[in-house]
Design an enzyme around this catalytic site. Structure first.
Site, PDB file in Angstrom:
ATOM      1  N   TYR A  56       0.837  -1.204   0.000  1.00 55.50           N
ATOM      2  CA  TYR A  56       0.000   0.000   0.000  1.00 55.50           C
ATOM      3  C   TYR A  56       0.872   1.254   0.000  1.00 55.50           C
ATOM      4  O   TYR A  56       1.691   1.475   0.891  1.00 55.50           O
ATOM      5  CB  TYR A  56      -0.933   0.022   1.229  1.00 55.50           C
ATOM      6  CG  TYR A  56      -1.911  -1.145   1.289  1.00 55.50           C
ATOM      7  CD1 TYR A  56      -2.174  -1.941   0.173  1.00 55.50           C
ATOM      8  CD2 TYR A  56      -2.572  -1.450   2.467  1.00 55.50           C
ATOM      9  CE1 TYR A  56      -3.066  -3.005   0.230  1.00 55.50           C
ATOM     10  CE2 TYR A  56      -3.470  -2.512   2.537  1.00 55.50           C
ATOM     11  CZ  TYR A  56      -3.701  -3.287   1.412  1.00 55.50           C
ATOM     12  OH  TYR A  56      -4.581  -4.334   1.492  1.00 55.50           O
ATOM     13  N   SER A 192     -12.796  -4.792   2.005  1.00 59.19           N
ATOM     14  CA  SER A 192     -13.742  -3.967   1.230  1.00 59.19           C
ATOM     15  C   SER A 192     -15.192  -4.253   1.645  1.00 59.19           C
ATOM     16  O   SER A 192     -16.052  -4.517   0.803  1.00 59.19           O
ATOM     17  CB  SER A 192     -13.553  -4.193  -0.278  1.00 59.19           C
ATOM     18  OG  SER A 192     -12.201  -4.051  -0.648  1.00 59.19           O
ATOM     19  N   PRO A 193     -15.483  -4.197   2.942  1.00 55.56           N
ATOM     20  CA  PRO A 193     -16.825  -4.574   3.407  1.00 55.56           C
ATOM     21  C   PRO A 193     -17.923  -3.627   2.940  1.00 55.56           C
ATOM     22  O   PRO A 193     -19.097  -4.003   2.962  1.00 55.56           O
ATOM     23  CB  PRO A 193     -16.691  -4.562   4.942  1.00 55.56           C
ATOM     24  CG  PRO A 193     -15.555  -3.626   5.205  1.00 55.56           C
ATOM     25  CD  PRO A 193     -14.603  -3.802   4.057  1.00 55.56           C
ATOM     26  N   GLN A 196     -15.807  -0.502  -1.205  1.00 56.95           N
ATOM     27  CA  GLN A 196     -15.096   0.759  -1.467  1.00 56.95           C
ATOM     28  C   GLN A 196     -16.065   1.922  -1.684  1.00 56.95           C
ATOM     29  O   GLN A 196     -15.773   2.864  -2.416  1.00 56.95           O
ATOM     30  CB  GLN A 196     -14.146   0.591  -2.645  1.00 56.95           C
ATOM     31  CG  GLN A 196     -13.106  -0.501  -2.382  1.00 56.95           C
ATOM     32  CD  GLN A 196     -12.039  -0.626  -3.420  1.00 56.95           C
ATOM     33  OE1 GLN A 196     -12.304  -0.454  -4.609  1.00 56.95           O
ATOM     34  NE2 GLN A 196     -10.830  -0.943  -2.978  1.00 56.95           N
ATOM     35  N   GLY A 197     -17.220   1.841  -1.060  1.00 62.22           N
ATOM     36  CA  GLY A 197     -18.205   2.929  -1.142  1.00 62.22           C
ATOM     37  C   GLY A 197     -19.254   2.714  -2.234  1.00 62.22           C
ATOM     38  O   GLY A 197     -20.315   3.344  -2.215  1.00 62.22           O
TER      39      GLY A 197
HETATM   40  P1  NAP Z   1     -13.865  -0.381   2.005  1.00 61.26           P
HETATM   41  O1  NAP Z   1     -13.420  -0.426   3.383  1.00 61.26           O
HETATM   42  O2  NAP Z   1     -15.036  -1.228   1.592  1.00 61.26           O
HETATM   43  O3  NAP Z   1     -14.239   1.112   1.560  1.00 61.26           O
HETATM   44  C1  NAP Z   1     -13.415   2.211   1.820  1.00 61.26           C
HETATM   45  C2  NAP Z   1     -14.126   3.447   1.276  1.00 61.26           C
HETATM   46  O4  NAP Z   1     -15.370   3.604   1.960  1.00 61.26           O
HETATM   47  C3  NAP Z   1     -13.348   4.727   1.484  1.00 61.26           C
HETATM   48  O5  NAP Z   1     -13.561   5.528   0.354  1.00 61.26           O
HETATM   49  C4  NAP Z   1     -14.017   5.362   2.703  1.00 61.26           C
HETATM   50  O6  NAP Z   1     -13.983   6.758   2.669  1.00 61.26           O
HETATM   51  C5  NAP Z   1     -15.431   4.889   2.546  1.00 61.26           C
HETATM   52  N1  NAP Z   1     -16.109   4.776   3.836  1.00 61.26           N
HETATM   53  C6  NAP Z   1     -15.660   4.158   4.960  1.00 61.26           C
HETATM   54  N2  NAP Z   1     -16.550   4.281   5.961  1.00 61.26           N
HETATM   55  C7  NAP Z   1     -17.571   5.008   5.452  1.00 61.26           C
HETATM   56  C8  NAP Z   1     -18.785   5.497   5.998  1.00 61.26           C
HETATM   57  N3  NAP Z   1     -19.117   5.237   7.262  1.00 61.26           N
HETATM   58  N4  NAP Z   1     -19.610   6.214   5.192  1.00 61.26           N
HETATM   59  C9  NAP Z   1     -19.285   6.473   3.915  1.00 61.26           C
HETATM   60  N5  NAP Z   1     -18.144   6.038   3.331  1.00 61.26           N
HETATM   61  C10 NAP Z   1     -17.293   5.316   4.109  1.00 61.26           C
HETATM   62  O7  NAP Z   1     -12.712  -0.727   0.958  1.00 61.26           O
HETATM   63  P2  NAP Z   1     -11.174  -1.090   1.054  1.00 61.26           P
HETATM   64  O8  NAP Z   1     -10.381   0.031   1.578  1.00 61.26           O
HETATM   65  O9  NAP Z   1     -10.817  -1.663  -0.268  1.00 61.26           O
HETATM   66  O10 NAP Z   1     -11.132  -2.337   2.068  1.00 61.26           O
HETATM   67  C11 NAP Z   1     -10.860  -2.206   3.447  1.00 61.26           C
HETATM   68  C12 NAP Z   1      -9.449  -2.650   3.778  1.00 61.26           C
HETATM   69  O11 NAP Z   1      -9.262  -4.024   3.456  1.00 61.26           O
HETATM   70  C13 NAP Z   1      -8.365  -1.954   2.955  1.00 61.26           C
HETATM   71  O12 NAP Z   1      -8.166  -0.630   3.352  1.00 61.26           O
HETATM   72  C14 NAP Z   1      -7.219  -2.883   3.161  1.00 61.26           C
HETATM   73  O13 NAP Z   1      -6.639  -2.691   4.448  1.00 61.26           O
HETATM   74  C15 NAP Z   1      -7.918  -4.238   3.070  1.00 61.26           C
HETATM   75  N6  NAP Z   1      -7.890  -4.797   1.695  1.00 61.26           N
HETATM   76  C16 NAP Z   1      -7.201  -5.945   1.485  1.00 61.26           C
HETATM   77  C17 NAP Z   1      -7.118  -6.487   0.207  1.00 61.26           C
HETATM   78  C18 NAP Z   1      -6.354  -7.756  -0.012  1.00 61.26           C
HETATM   79  O14 NAP Z   1      -6.054  -8.110  -1.167  1.00 61.26           O
HETATM   80  N7  NAP Z   1      -6.012  -8.478   1.030  1.00 61.26           N
HETATM   81  C19 NAP Z   1      -7.756  -5.865  -0.877  1.00 61.26           C
HETATM   82  C20 NAP Z   1      -8.501  -4.705  -0.630  1.00 61.26           C
HETATM   83  C21 NAP Z   1      -8.560  -4.186   0.656  1.00 61.26           C
HETATM   84  P3  NAP Z   1     -12.949   7.645   3.545  1.00 61.26           P
HETATM   85  O15 NAP Z   1     -11.588   7.030   3.330  1.00 61.26           O
HETATM   86  O16 NAP Z   1     -13.131   8.986   2.975  1.00 61.26           O
HETATM   87  O17 NAP Z   1     -13.362   7.549   4.984  1.00 61.26           O
END
Ligand code: NAP
Length: 277
Positions: A56, A192-193, A196-197
């Protein structure tokens, strides 16, 4: 510090069911302080599991985590990931040392193989076990491994989790991966629960949210958290989003609401290959 519901890893260690992701953090120095503040607010609220990866922002997300955990290492559970190209006998120790330096700590609590690459799984597991033995990591796990990949792990291998894409629009793991893991008492970490929005504008979520006076994000998280064998790691880079997400732990969806969500986001009726982001 606030106490939240926990999930037990195979090692017996208990971690919060709701943690914090960091993908996208560390990319813009102007946002760094608010990212650190958001993570620290999450720690205050009991979301002490923080997920990052060497990949990252080319290591800069680990630096953000390092700043957030400074002075609070004992209350946090740090998860990081080794990239597949480093996941061999020589590469893994070097990659781990670099991650430890960026994180400013002498131990990663849980170190995951980010996804399966070209290095044989036997060699990766041997390298990760070596890092457990020398104390650089507390334990190891995997990410993005489907059932057949998990079955390819060497006999006796004891991963602590499989971190996979799982949310209302990505229900494939319910068909086989989640049952496979549950049978082995292997908790899954849902990344990505909130998709990603992209999930948050769906009318089915808005309808459930309205009844509870909550938000679509909270409903999406509560849905993932309805299972006692799943850990969710939303990424939020503002204090407001962190506080909103924490409250999702207290939102219990009723049977009729779960049925309405099933109608809008049907569960799988056949094998689907594991999705990856
Ligand atoms: P995510 O958590 O589903 O979504 C993140 C997005 O949602 C960001 O744009 C965030 O905005 C927004 N968000 C968060 N809380 C919110 C709320 N209460 N209301 C409105 N919008 C909200 O997606 P992700 O970042 O892909 O997944 C989570 C984590 O999983 C990653 O950060 C990473 O650590 C891990 N991951 C692992 C892999 C893997 O291959 N192992 C792949 C993807 C992700 P803001 O940032 O503006 O708050």
């Amino acid at each position: 510090m606030a106490v939240v519901r926990t999930v037990e890893l195979p090692s017996g260690v208990r971690v919060p069911a709701l943690g914090q992701g960091t993908w996208g953090m560390g990319e813009d120095p102007a946002r760094r302080q608010s990212e650190v503040a958001a993570l620290r607010r999450g720690f205050d609220l009991g979301m002490t599991l923080v997920d990052t990866a060497e990949m990252y922002a080319d290591g800069a997300a680990e630096e953000v985590v390092g700043e957030a955990i400074r002075g609070r290492r004992d209350e946090t559970f740090v998860v990081s990931k080794v990239s597949p190209r480093h996941a061999d006998r020589r590469g893994a120790p070097a990659a781990c040392r670099a991650s430890l330096r960026r994180l400013g700590t002498d131990r990663i609590d849980l170190y995951l193989l980010h996804w399966r690459g070209d290095v044989p799984l036997d060699e990766t597991v041997e390298a990760l076990e070596g890092l457990v033995a020398d104390g650089s990591i507390g334990s190891w796990g995997v990410s993005n491994l489907d059932v057949d990949d998990l079955a390819d792990l060497p006999a006796g291998a004891r991963p602590q989790t499989d971190q996979v894409l799982y949310n209302l629009t990505r229900r494939g793991p319910e068909y086989d991966l989640l049952p496979f893991c549950r049978e082995r008492s292997l908790p899954v970490m849902a990344y990505s629960p909130v998709e990603q929005g992209r999930l948050l504008g769906h009318p089915a979520l808005a309808a459930v949210a309205e009844v509870h006076g909550s938000t679509p994000a909270q409903v999406a998280l509560a849905w993932v958290l309805r299972r006692d064998d799943v850990i969710a790691i939303p990424k939020a880079s503002t204090v407001a989003h962190v506080e909103e997400n924490r409250a999702a732990l207290d939102l219990l969806l009723r049977e009729d609401e779960l049925r309405a969500l099933d109608a809008a986001f049907p569960p799988p009726d056949r094998k689907q290959p594991l999705d990856v982001l």
